[in-house]
Design a protein around this motif. Structure first.
Motif, mmCIF file in Angstrom:
data_model
loop_
_atom_site.group_PDB
_atom_site.id
_atom_site.type_symbol
_atom_site.label_atom_id
_atom_site.label_comp_id
_atom_site.label_asym_id
_atom_site.label_seq_id
_atom_site.Cartn_x
_atom_site.Cartn_y
_atom_site.Cartn_z
ATOM 1 N N LYS A 249 0.800 -1.224 0.000
ATOM 2 C CA LYS A 249 0.000 0.000 0.000
ATOM 3 C C LYS A 249 0.834 1.277 0.000
ATOM 4 C CE LYS A 249 -3.846 -2.114 2.541
ATOM 5 N NZ LYS A 249 -4.638 -2.082 3.814
ATOM 6 N N HIS A 250 1.950 1.279 0.718
ATOM 7 C CA HIS A 250 2.620 2.549 1.001
ATOM 8 C C HIS A 250 4.052 2.661 0.496
ATOM 9 C CE1 HIS A 250 -0.830 3.081 3.602
ATOM 10 N NE2 HIS A 250 -0.467 2.055 4.364
ATOM 11 N N SER A 251 4.726 1.559 0.237
ATOM 12 C CA SER A 251 6.182 1.639 0.055
ATOM 13 C C SER A 251 6.606 2.102 -1.337
ATOM 14 C CB SER A 251 6.812 0.275 0.337
ATOM 15 O OG SER A 251 6.477 -0.648 -0.680
ATOM 16 N N ARG A 252 5.760 1.820 -2.357
ATOM 17 C CA ARG A 252 6.157 2.061 -3.761
ATOM 18 C C ARG A 252 7.477 1.356 -4.088
ATOM 19 N NH1 ARG A 252 5.837 8.415 -4.508
ATOM 20 N NH2 ARG A 252 5.975 8.462 -2.250
ATOM 21 N N ALA A 253 7.611 0.155 -3.532
ATOM 22 C CA ALA A 253 8.842 -0.613 -3.734
ATOM 23 C C ALA A 253 8.756 -1.439 -5.011
ATOM 24 C CB ALA A 253 9.085 -1.529 -2.544
ATOM 25 N N ASP B 44 12.724 -1.907 -0.975
ATOM 26 C CA ASP B 44 13.515 -0.810 -1.540
ATOM 27 C C ASP B 44 12.631 0.380 -1.882
ATOM 28 O OD1 ASP B 44 12.119 -1.913 -3.609
ATOM 29 O OD2 ASP B 44 13.821 -2.073 -4.983
ATOM 30 N N GLY B 45 11.621 0.628 -1.065
ATOM 31 C CA GLY B 45 10.677 1.707 -1.336
ATOM 32 C C GLY B 45 11.145 3.058 -0.860
ATOM 33 N N VAL B 46 10.173 3.957 -0.642
ATOM 34 C CA VAL B 46 10.482 5.354 -0.346
ATOM 35 C C VAL B 46 10.818 5.575 1.125
ATOM 36 C CG1 VAL B 46 9.064 6.201 -2.234
ATOM 37 C CG2 VAL B 46 8.024 5.849 0.001
ATOM 38 N N GLY B 47 10.589 4.599 1.985
ATOM 39 C CA GLY B 47 10.925 4.745 3.397
ATOM 40 C C GLY B 47 9.955 5.658 4.124
ATOM 41 N N ASP C 229 13.633 0.493 10.862
ATOM 42 C CA ASP C 229 14.717 1.292 10.287
ATOM 43 C C ASP C 229 14.261 1.715 8.900
ATOM 44 O OD1 ASP C 229 17.039 2.521 9.557
ATOM 45 O OD2 ASP C 229 18.197 0.680 9.283
ATOM 46 N N SER C 230 13.757 2.963 8.802
ATOM 47 C CA SER C 230 13.147 3.396 7.544
ATOM 48 C C SER C 230 13.460 4.857 7.294
ATOM 49 C CB SER C 230 11.627 3.169 7.590
ATOM 50 O OG SER C 230 11.026 3.535 6.371
ATOM 51 N N PRO C 231 14.698 5.172 6.885
ATOM 52 C CA PRO C 231 15.025 6.566 6.594
ATOM 53 C C PRO C 231 14.266 7.063 5.368
ATOM 54 C CG PRO C 231 16.797 5.112 5.874
ATOM 55 C CD PRO C 231 15.819 4.253 6.625
ATOM 56 N N ALA C 232 14.103 8.371 5.278
ATOM 57 C CA ALA C 232 13.440 8.948 4.117
ATOM 58 C C ALA C 232 14.226 8.607 2.852
ATOM 59 C CB ALA C 232 13.336 10.466 4.285
ATOM 60 N N GLY C 233 13.537 8.110 1.867
ATOM 61 C CA GLY C 233 14.185 7.668 0.639
ATOM 62 C C GLY C 233 14.499 6.195 0.611
ATOM 63 N N GLY C 234 14.327 5.525 1.777
ATOM 64 C CA GLY C 234 14.521 4.083 1.848
ATOM 65 C C GLY C 234 15.979 3.682 1.972
ATOM 66 N N PRO C 235 16.249 2.394 2.020
ATOM 67 C CA PRO C 235 15.265 1.304 2.086
ATOM 68 C C PRO C 235 14.684 1.156 3.497
ATOM 69 C CG PRO C 235 17.464 0.405 2.205
ATOM 70 C CD PRO C 235 17.637 1.888 2.009
ATOM 71 N N THR C 236 13.659 0.329 3.608
ATOM 72 C CA THR C 236 13.007 0.066 4.882
ATOM 73 C C THR C 236 13.319 -1.346 5.337
ATOM 74 O OG1 THR C 236 11.198 1.615 4.450
ATOM 75 C CG2 THR C 236 10.796 -0.125 6.070
ATOM 76 N N THR C 237 13.771 -1.469 6.577
ATOM 77 C CA THR C 237 14.031 -2.775 7.179
ATOM 78 C C THR C 237 13.316 -2.825 8.516
ATOM 79 O OG1 THR C 237 16.208 -2.934 6.118
ATOM 80 C CG2 THR C 237 15.784 -4.376 8.009
#
Length: 437
Positions: free
Chosen positions: A365-369, A390-393, A420-428
């Motif tokens: 729904k949200h990551s655009r990965a 590897d989305g937008v974080g 752990d999800s900085p702006a711009g990704g990646p999200t873990t």
């Protein structure tokens, strides 16, 4: 706006080591150490006098209430110490459980105070804190005073000469008064440098001394570990009950708005088809065919609902197959790797399944990965889950989103969720659960 940014950047031009001697934190901690001495003297005198009186009067009936009163007074001092630590040290210590007698009345209260472990810990604090407060006071005041005195020595060396014919500060070497007097520019510079070093070290000494006070306040004036654990378990139990109630309401809503409504409409359609069967068989056949399609849809909704309660594939084949099934329904390509020597407890397995399911829904729904991975493994007595994309974080569990509810669910079973999800990704996102196999 530019002025604000500039002022903020200028406020941090000096390194932290140079700012520390004049920062508010150092002065608050120093103030705490200064206040500790008179407060500890008063607390020690009260505790020793009242406890000695109560112990001496134990041969009579008065000894027990006097001893209980001494413990109650120590608890009152403990409230003051917790407030002082909160204001000056930034240490927020929860209050211990209040004293409640099994029955109303003075005797019940006296018995509850004497049986309370927190009361005796407050008494222990009153006794052991005085010697520490004396040592911390002497060390901090001496170190701070000598440091600033030597650092500012050029400002007052001519004001307070040690002898009428000898200006400057004197350091006596023997009883005859022979010593070293800093009066040349080089000697004054050496004294200043030494004082400057002591000034730079004084905040760290004060911070270390106040750290011991933090340990004493947290360990002796707060609730016991057992009481904290009981309170935490009660809170977790409340979360579990609320979560279960929310799940029941969701299931009821899904049944009422989905399958139940569809089955009611299906029953009405079949009733109409039965009435038209003799008059218009062709129309009745069309209605029955339409009802057949509704039956298929209702069955699919019931299957989806049952899968949301507890999927059969999880029970039959375990996490590997169940997570692969979730990944196949995700809108993003997902790689699943499960490395488990055995199956964990059924309850933990279910929580792990729904945790990964919700995280993959967030990915969809949200990551655009463009891709995501799910890794599951065991480390000692813990089950580890990790979902990466590897989305937008920008995911934040503190923002009140679904991650916050997921964190509460994991907390209820001694689990941990780390985002752990900085702006711009990646999200873990890593989840840790007890194994309990």
């Amino acid at each position: 706006m530019a002025i604000d940014y500039g002022s903020r950047s200028r406020s941090h031009v000096l390194p932290r080591a140079l700012r520390a001697p004049v920062e508010g934190r150092m002065w608050r901690e120093f103030g705490y150490l200064l206040l500790s001495l008179p407060i500890s003297v008063a607390l020690f005198c009260y505790a020793v006098a009242m406890t000695a009186a109560g112990t001496g009067l134990l041969v009579t009936f008065l000894g027990i209430p006097v001893l209980a009163a001494s413990l109650a007074g120590c608890r009152a001092f403990g409230m003051l110490e917790r407030a002082r630590a909160r204001a000056l040290l930034g240490l927020d210590v929860a209050e211990p459980a209040p004293v409640r007698g099994e029955k109303s009345g003075l005797l019940s209260w006296v018995g509850a105070v004497l049986k309370s472990g927190a009361s005796w810990r407050h008494l222990l604090y009153a006794v052991v804190h005085l010697p520490w407060a004396i040592g911390a006071f002497v060390l901090s005041v001496t170190f701070w005073t000598v440091g600033w005195s030597l650092f500012l020595y050029p400002l007052w060396q001519w004001v307070f000469p040690s002898h009428l014919d000898q200006p400057g500060i004197g350091i006596n070497v023997d009883a005859a008064g022979n010593g070293f007097y800093a009066d040349t520019p080089f000697e004054i510079a050496v004294v200043c440098v030494l004082g400057f070093l002591l000034v730079l070290l004084s905040p760290w000494l004060i911070r270390g001394l106040s750290g011991v006070d933090r340990v004493l306040v947290r360990g002796l004036l707060g609730p016991s570990l057992l009481a904290s654990r009981v309170s935490e378990l009660e809170s977790d139990r409340g979360v579990v009950v609320d979560t279960a109630a929310a799940d029941l309401r969701r299931i009821e809503r899904d049944l009422h708005d989905g399958a139940q409504a569809r089955l009611v409409a299906l029953a009405m359609d079949l009733g109409l088809a039965k009435e038209k069967l003799a008059e218009d068989p062709r129309a009745a056949a069309a209605m029955v065919d339409e009802a057949h399609g509704e039956v298929k849809t209702a069955l699919q909704e019931l299957r989806d609902l049952a899968r949301g309660i507890h999927p059969a594939v999880l029970t039959d084949r375990g996490l590997d197959a169940a997570l692969s099934a979730i990944a196949s329904r995700c809108t993003v390509p997902v790689t699943v790797q499960v490395d488990l020597p055995a199956r964990p407890a059924a309850a933990i397995e279910g929580i792990a399944y729904f945790t990964v399911s919700e995280l993959l829904q967030n990915v969809s729904k949200h990551s655009r990965a463009r891709r995501a991975t799910v890794d599951v493994w065991r480390t000692e007595s813990r089950l580890m889950l990790q979902v990466t994309d590897d989305g937008v974080g920008g995911a934040d569990a503190a923002a009140g989103s679904g991650l916050a509810g997921l964190t509460e669910r994991l907390d209820a079973v001694d689990g941990v969720l780390v985002v752990d999800s900085p702006a711009g990704g990646p999200t873990t996102i890593t989840a840790e659960l007890p194994w309990r196999g």
